[in-house]
Design an enzyme around this catalytic site. Structure first.
Site, short mmCIF file in Angstrom:
data_model
loop_
_atom_site.label_atom_id
_atom_site.label_comp_id
_atom_site.label_asym_id
_atom_site.label_seq_id
_atom_site.Cartn_x
_atom_site.Cartn_y
_atom_site.Cartn_z
N ASP A 113 0.94 -1.17 -0.05
CA ASP A 113 -0.10 -0.09 -0.11
C ASP A 113 0.76 1.13 -0.05
OD1 ASP A 113 1.05 -0.26 2.55
OD2 ASP A 113 -1.16 -0.03 3.61
N GLU A 159 8.93 -4.14 11.17
CA GLU A 159 9.19 -3.07 10.63
C GLU A 159 9.63 -2.12 11.82
OE1 GLU A 159 7.85 0.71 7.84
OE2 GLU A 159 6.64 -1.21 7.80
#
Length: 277
Positions: free
Chosen positions: A49, A186
């Protein structure tokens, strides 16, 4: 079988089986040419995205829609033969309920041919992940910094430092127990990433995490130097194509203004040359 036959793309179970083995290689892709370039080198390709920021100039990933993910997923699928495709579920497409998540996850897979979907969240998404997996939608999880939650996280901050470490560990274990076949870590500190990699039974995919993760992923435009709005600490520029492209565009503009382009070799003659008698 022909010697030139294409290698079969892995399935989620194959990615899962790579835990502790040769590191998994992944990049993001948004277009067919991108996918074609990385197909032979990646185990899986993510239609991220991040496309909203990288290609559409949006300030974050929050404005990305299902329609955008389907469109770019279809484009990437046309360029892949040997890598598995994973498609991000955009913000607002899965958080409301596990039933909503299934409808949209199944739609993404049906429309794009993806091998799996990826969604963000840990403990709070475990029930949803289990619901999807039991119904045939393989899930790659994503914990640590979850960009769709930047407004509640307070920005793009490292996650898991000090007292926050146990939360990230709990998130990773929850998604693994729920049935995710891999988990992206992340912006998680190196030591904590190594601990999670050792403690969960599914592959960890690092982005701003640790070289000790079971695999790595980067945004292609970041590592090629094409996306230059900013450069995260965890990005290594393997090329500076943005600079090269800007220089080429400037040269093109100069050649047009001075009538150096097009040259004789780029134009067509008015009359075909006569053939010898």
């Amino acid at each position: 079988m022909s010697a030139t036959a294409q290698k079969k793309a892995p399935m989620p179970m194959d990615i899962r089986a790579r835990k502790g083995g040769e590191p998994l290689v992944s990049l993001t892709a948004y277009t067919t040419p991108m996918a074609q370039m990385m197909d032979a080198h990646c185990d899986f390709v993510l239609v991220g995205d991040s496309v909203g920021m990288v290609l559409h100039g949006q300030p974050s990933t929050l404005g990305v829609t299902m329609e955008m993910m389907i469109l770019h997923g279809q484009a990437v699928a046309r360029g892949l033969n040997s890598a598995m495709m994973v498609v991000d579920m955009p913000f607002g497409s899965y958080e409301e309920s596990k039933e909503q998540a299934f409808r949209n996850g199944a739609r993404l897979m049906a429309k794009t041919g993806a091998g799996a979907v990826k969604l963000e969240g840990g403990v709070e998404m475990a029930e949803t992940i289990a619901f999807l997996v039991k119904r045939g939608v393989p899930v790659m999880a994503h914990v640590g910094l979850t960009p769709q939650s930047i407004n509640t996280l307070g920005g793009y901050k490292v996650q898991g430092r000090d007292a926050d470490a146990e939360r990230v560990v709990a998130d990773a274990k929850a998604v693994a127990d729920a049935g995710a076949f891999a988990v992206v870590l992340e912006k998680v500190p190196e030591g904590l990433s190594d601990r999670i990699t050792a403690e969960v039974e599914i592959p960890t995919i690092g982005i701003g995490a640790s070289a000790g993760c079971d695999g790595q992923i980067l945004v292609l435009d970041d590592m090629l130097g094409l996306f230059t709005a900013f450069k995260a600490k965890f990005v290594k520029r393997f090329a500076e194509l943005g600079i090269t492209a800007e220089e080429a565009i400037a040269q093109y503009a100069a050649d047009v203004k001075t009538r150096k382009f097009p040259g004789p070799e780029h134009v067509f003659a008015d009359v075909l040359p006569k053939k010898d008698a």
